[in-house]
Design an enzyme around this catalytic site. Sequence first.
Site, PDB file in Angstrom:
ATOM      1  N   LYS A  49       0.746  -1.225  -0.038  1.00 55.42           N
ATOM      2  CA  LYS A  49      -0.071   0.051   0.036  1.00 55.42           C
ATOM      3  C   LYS A  49       0.778   1.398  -0.007  1.00 55.42           C
ATOM      4  CE  LYS A  49      -4.485  -1.097   0.108  1.00 55.42           C
ATOM      5  NZ  LYS A  49      -5.646  -0.462  -0.572  1.00 55.42           N
ATOM      6  N   SER A  57       0.592  -9.824  -0.652  1.00 48.39           N
ATOM      7  CA  SER A  57       0.369  -8.618  -0.695  1.00 48.39           C
ATOM      8  C   SER A  57       0.526  -7.895   0.722  1.00 48.39           C
ATOM      9  CB  SER A  57      -1.281  -8.098  -1.048  1.00 48.39           C
ATOM     10  OG  SER A  57      -2.135  -8.620  -0.272  1.00 48.39           O
TER      11      SER A  57
END
Length: 517
Positions: free
Chosen positions: A62, A316
Amino acid sequence: MAGRTARERARLLHDYRVRIDNARVYDVAIRSPLDEAPRLSARMGNRVLLKREDAQAVYSFKLRGAYNRIVRLSDAERRRGVICASAGNHAQGVALAAQRLGIPAWIVMPRTTPQIKVDSVRSLGARAVLHGDAYDDAAEHAAELCAAKGLSYIPPYDDPEIIAGQGTVAREIIAQHPDPIDAVFVPVGGGGLIAGVAAYLKAVRPEVRIIGVEPSDSNCLAAAMKAGRRVSLPQVGLFADGVAVRQIGKENFRLARHFVDEVITVETDEICAAIRDMFNEKRAVPEPAGALGIAGIKRWVVQHGVRDQTLCAIVSGANVNFDRLRHIAERAELGDANEALLAVTIPERPGSFRRFCRDLGRHNISEFNYRYADAQGAHVFVGVKLAGGRDEAAQVLEGLRASGYAVVDLSGDEIAKVHIRYMVGGRAPGLSDERLFRIEFPERPGALLNFLSRLGDQWNISLFHYRNHGAAHGRVLVGLQVPRRERAENRRVLDEIGYPWWEESENPGYELFLGTA
């Protein structure tokens, strides 16, 4: 029409390739490793690669999008500062980006946010503002602060610069592995990662299949693809909280519908098994959302029977609460079909357990839960270890039934796995009108009192079981005595309380182990 669509695709590919090639991320991000996964590769019969975004400074991809968006603010915007609403990885990405650029940052987080995430945001120099019980409350307050203070709002995924920042993951994959790749498996929440990855790969390597992976109870992209438009899910599951999004972003879906080849969904147990696979492979523990790509590869290979392909999973993130590890470990065996949970009825007489074990054959019993109920048959909750997966489970069921046992397979029953296995022996003789509900309580002081106060004294609580899994919501099983004529009123009151709920009165595990005798 086809020509217009082709032109739009070409324009989008060119635009986003330029954006991604020019994205500024490496002031905060590393070029994360692309690791071989030899154990998974051997098991799957394919070459498995892991793109390790869990190795970033904030343990998630992110920070790429957040920095690329913030670095493009004007000097005046930087002086005023930035704000976002997030309870997870986006919050830490914005906080780190703002810290590196010397920009004031406000992060609005629900009061249910685990303290470890609040502390992480504050350690990066951002101001954590706790407001509301859910993301929507926090987002509304963030919008108010944004307007009042003249701040720049940094969205979590629905923004071209955010998408471009996340797309640098794909650029690195191609640079790190110039040889052919058959498919890339991408976790999907709001869609920022898959939009950027798909746009870049289809621009430079159009033969690579882009496969989105979502939890079955939080599948906003799959629902949108099926409908041909964005849809809002009525509820989302919270286990993989990093992708618990009701509606995919507008720009994200515009890209996904052009460039994503397929979307598959996986179950909670499969995610837990994928987390364990990552630990066995690299001694690293991804968060549930971070393990979706691995779970997706495993399901896709079985579904399509592919062999000798090169498959890449994007890992992720790794911001998992320690308290959740127990739950993950419990469910991993079921996710790989290495265990079956069965409800078996055996005669209530001496020697029945011994005979059952003999009839079960050379299978280890992982648990056996039983309490006397009546003089006829005994319902036992049993876990059976398996080596041959689902085929062996089917053989066990067939063998037990051939030996005269009544058997119900509870391996896929969420109520059985979360609650009943800890409550066996709770049958209540003579109890009338009991209805069973599964409810998600927010993890905050006063949640139970609020529920009880708004429920009132109209219905007696006949059963209550709560388990915490280190998440923002606790899982509760509630029994209420509700006469038939009052059921509509009961459902109305539960809706008004506002906690997500599901009725489970017909659940087979409940009828066998907890229902009225």
